[in-house]
Design a protein around this motif. Structure first.
Motif, PDB file in Angstrom:
ATOM      1  N   GLU A   7       0.837  -1.206   0.000  1.00 55.53           N
ATOM      2  CA  GLU A   7       0.000   0.000   0.000  1.00 55.53           C
ATOM      3  C   GLU A   7       0.870   1.254   0.000  1.00 55.53           C
ATOM      4  N   VAL A   8       1.909   1.251   0.819  1.00 62.79           N
ATOM      5  CA  VAL A   8       2.830   2.392   0.872  1.00 62.79           C
ATOM      6  C   VAL A   8       3.641   2.478  -0.422  1.00 62.79           C
ATOM      7  N   LEU A   9       4.138   1.343  -0.902  1.00 59.74           N
ATOM      8  CA  LEU A   9       4.958   1.336  -2.118  1.00 59.74           C
ATOM      9  C   LEU A   9       4.210   1.886  -3.328  1.00 59.74           C
ATOM     10  N   GLU A  10       2.921   1.604  -3.400  1.00 61.69           N
ATOM     11  CA  GLU A  10       2.146   1.962  -4.587  1.00 61.69           C
ATOM     12  C   GLU A  10       1.399   3.289  -4.461  1.00 61.69           C
ATOM     13  N   ALA A  11       1.487   3.937  -3.316  1.00 59.45           N
ATOM     14  CA  ALA A  11       0.683   5.134  -3.048  1.00 59.45           C
ATOM     15  C   ALA A  11       0.980   6.298  -3.985  1.00 59.45           C
ATOM     16  N   ASN A  12       2.251   6.526  -4.322  1.00 54.57           N
ATOM     17  CA  ASN A  12       2.631   7.683  -5.139  1.00 54.57           C
ATOM     18  C   ASN A  12       2.807   7.367  -6.620  1.00 54.57           C
ATOM     19  N   GLY A  13       2.822   6.093  -6.957  1.00 53.94           N
ATOM     20  CA  GLY A  13       3.006   5.705  -8.359  1.00 53.94           C
ATOM     21  C   GLY A  13       4.416   5.903  -8.878  1.00 53.94           C
ATOM     22  N   ASN A  14       5.392   6.101  -7.974  1.00 53.50           N
ATOM     23  CA  ASN A  14       6.765   6.351  -8.439  1.00 53.50           C
ATOM     24  C   ASN A  14       7.729   5.205  -8.137  1.00 53.50           C
ATOM     25  N   VAL A  15       7.238   4.125  -7.500  1.00 48.88           N
ATOM     26  CA  VAL A  15       8.096   2.961  -7.260  1.00 48.88           C
ATOM     27  C   VAL A  15       8.014   2.044  -8.484  1.00 48.88           C
ATOM     28  N   ALA A  72      12.923 -20.176  -4.816  1.00 52.00           N
ATOM     29  CA  ALA A  72      12.407 -20.581  -6.125  1.00 52.00           C
ATOM     30  C   ALA A  72      12.229 -19.398  -7.076  1.00 52.00           C
ATOM     31  N   GLY A  73      12.206 -18.182  -6.523  1.00 51.43           N
ATOM     32  CA  GLY A  73      11.983 -16.990  -7.349  1.00 51.43           C
ATOM     33  C   GLY A  73      10.505 -16.766  -7.610  1.00 51.43           C
ATOM     34  N   ASN A  74      10.181 -15.540  -8.059  1.00 55.88           N
ATOM     35  CA  ASN A  74       8.784 -15.216  -8.331  1.00 55.88           C
ATOM     36  C   ASN A  74       8.738 -13.856  -9.026  1.00 55.88           C
ATOM     37  N   TYR A  75       7.587 -13.528  -9.585  1.00 49.31           N
ATOM     38  CA  TYR A  75       7.421 -12.217 -10.225  1.00 49.31           C
ATOM     39  C   TYR A  75       5.944 -11.849 -10.206  1.00 49.31           C
ATOM     40  N   GLY A  76       5.672 -10.556 -10.028  1.00 50.74           N
ATOM     41  CA  GLY A  76       4.310 -10.055 -10.123  1.00 50.74           C
ATOM     42  C   GLY A  76       4.325  -8.583 -10.501  1.00 50.74           C
ATOM     43  N   LEU A  77       3.249  -8.133 -11.096  1.00 46.81           N
ATOM     44  CA  LEU A  77       3.071  -6.719 -11.451  1.00 46.81           C
ATOM     45  C   LEU A  77       1.757  -6.261 -10.861  1.00 46.81           C
ATOM     46  N   GLN A  78       1.803  -5.195 -10.077  1.00 46.09           N
ATOM     47  CA  GLN A  78       0.583  -4.680  -9.450  1.00 46.09           C
ATOM     48  C   GLN A  78       0.640  -3.157  -9.414  1.00 46.09           C
ATOM     49  N   ASN A  79      -0.394  -2.525  -9.954  1.00 43.95           N
ATOM     50  CA  ASN A  79      -0.525  -1.064  -9.932  1.00 43.95           C
ATOM     51  C   ASN A  79       0.747  -0.349 -10.412  1.00 43.95           C
ATOM     52  N   GLY A  80       1.345  -0.900 -11.455  1.00 41.89           N
ATOM     53  CA  GLY A  80       2.503  -0.257 -12.081  1.00 41.89           C
ATOM     54  C   GLY A  80       3.834  -0.563 -11.431  1.00 41.89           C
ATOM     55  N   THR A  81       3.844  -1.331 -10.340  1.00 46.02           N
ATOM     56  CA  THR A  81       5.098  -1.689  -9.669  1.00 46.02           C
ATOM     57  C   THR A  81       5.441  -3.145  -9.963  1.00 46.02           C
ATOM     58  N   HIS A  82       6.682  -3.379 -10.397  1.00 48.23           N
ATOM     59  CA  HIS A  82       7.169  -4.732 -10.647  1.00 48.23           C
ATOM     60  C   HIS A  82       7.725  -5.307  -9.351  1.00 48.23           C
ATOM     61  N   TYR A  83       7.323  -6.523  -9.028  1.00 50.01           N
ATOM     62  CA  TYR A  83       7.824  -7.219  -7.840  1.00 50.01           C
ATOM     63  C   TYR A  83       8.649  -8.413  -8.304  1.00 50.01           C
ATOM     64  N   VAL A  84       9.964  -8.327  -8.104  1.00 55.06           N
ATOM     65  CA  VAL A  84      10.886  -9.326  -8.648  1.00 55.06           C
ATOM     66  C   VAL A  84      11.581 -10.067  -7.510  1.00 55.06           C
TER      67      VAL A  84
END
Length: 203
Positions: free
Chosen positions: A133-141, A151-163
């Motif tokens: 919630e904090v990471l995505e609040a400003n749209g600049n992360v 094992a690794g993982n990846y996701g994209l949520q609200n413009g932020t890549h989680y690697v």
């Protein structure tokens, strides 16, 4: 050997001793911090902040960790594992302030932490939803990088890549490092998953 500045990200396996001793041994000013390079802000979090292994039993943070963990167990949360940890309200407030100031300066931000926060996984930070919630609040992360889930993982949520970069413990034929190249419109990760490069577009 890599010549150049180095920045430590604390992980759960670093805590044969408690936090204060770890940051002293590594020569860190604090367990979480940020720095700037050109128009990029880099933020390093301590996802072990509230945990059973990084804080002395009976300390305020240990008790906060116990309360958070017990609530997760009661709720049946999959990340209610003792090898995980949580991020304190104090650190979250600091993170929000850093990201707010970065947004005012039109800085793009990359965040690093040891434990994942997204997608949902049993390795995630105990209070992962609060963190995203904090990471995505400003749209600049632009991206959040982590390890912990070997094992690794990846996701994209609200413009932020989680690697989630792979580990080299249970997995084989892999390494635990990558080179990330940063461009105005994308990030390129060399050999992500030891297969092909991963390109993260900046939205």
């Amino acid at each position: 050997m890599i010549e150049g500045p180095k920045y430590h990200v604390l992980g759960n396996h670093d805590f044969a001793v408690k936090t204060d001793e770890v940051i002293d041994i590594l020569g860190m000013e604090n367990q979480y911090y940020d720095f700037k390079y050109k128009n990029w802000r880099f933020v390093v979090l301590d996802t072990n902040d509230l945990s059973f292994y990084a804080n002395p039993e009976g300390s305020e943070k240990y008790e906060e960790a116990e309360a958070m963990y017990n609530q997760l167990v009661e709720n049946g949360a999959i990340q209610a594992q003792t090898y995980n940890g949580g991020i304190s309200a104090e650190q979250l407030a600091w993170l929000q302030d850093v990201l707010d100031k970065a947004a005012k300066r039109n800085e793009k931000v990359v965040v690093f932490g040891h434990m994942p926060v997204y997608p949902e996984n049993h390795h995630n930070v105990w209070n992962a939803e609060e963190v995203t919630e904090v990471l995505e609040a400003n749209g600049n992360v632009v991206a959040y990088f982590n390890g912990h889930n070997h094992a690794g993982n990846y996701g994209l949520q609200n413009g932020t890549h989680y690697v989630n970069l792979e580990g080299m413990v249970e997995t084989k034929d892999t390494t635990a490092y990558s080179i990330i190249r940063i461009y105005k419109d994308r990030l390129e990760i060399d050999g992500y998953g030891r297969q092909e490069d991963l390109v993260l577009e900046i939205q």
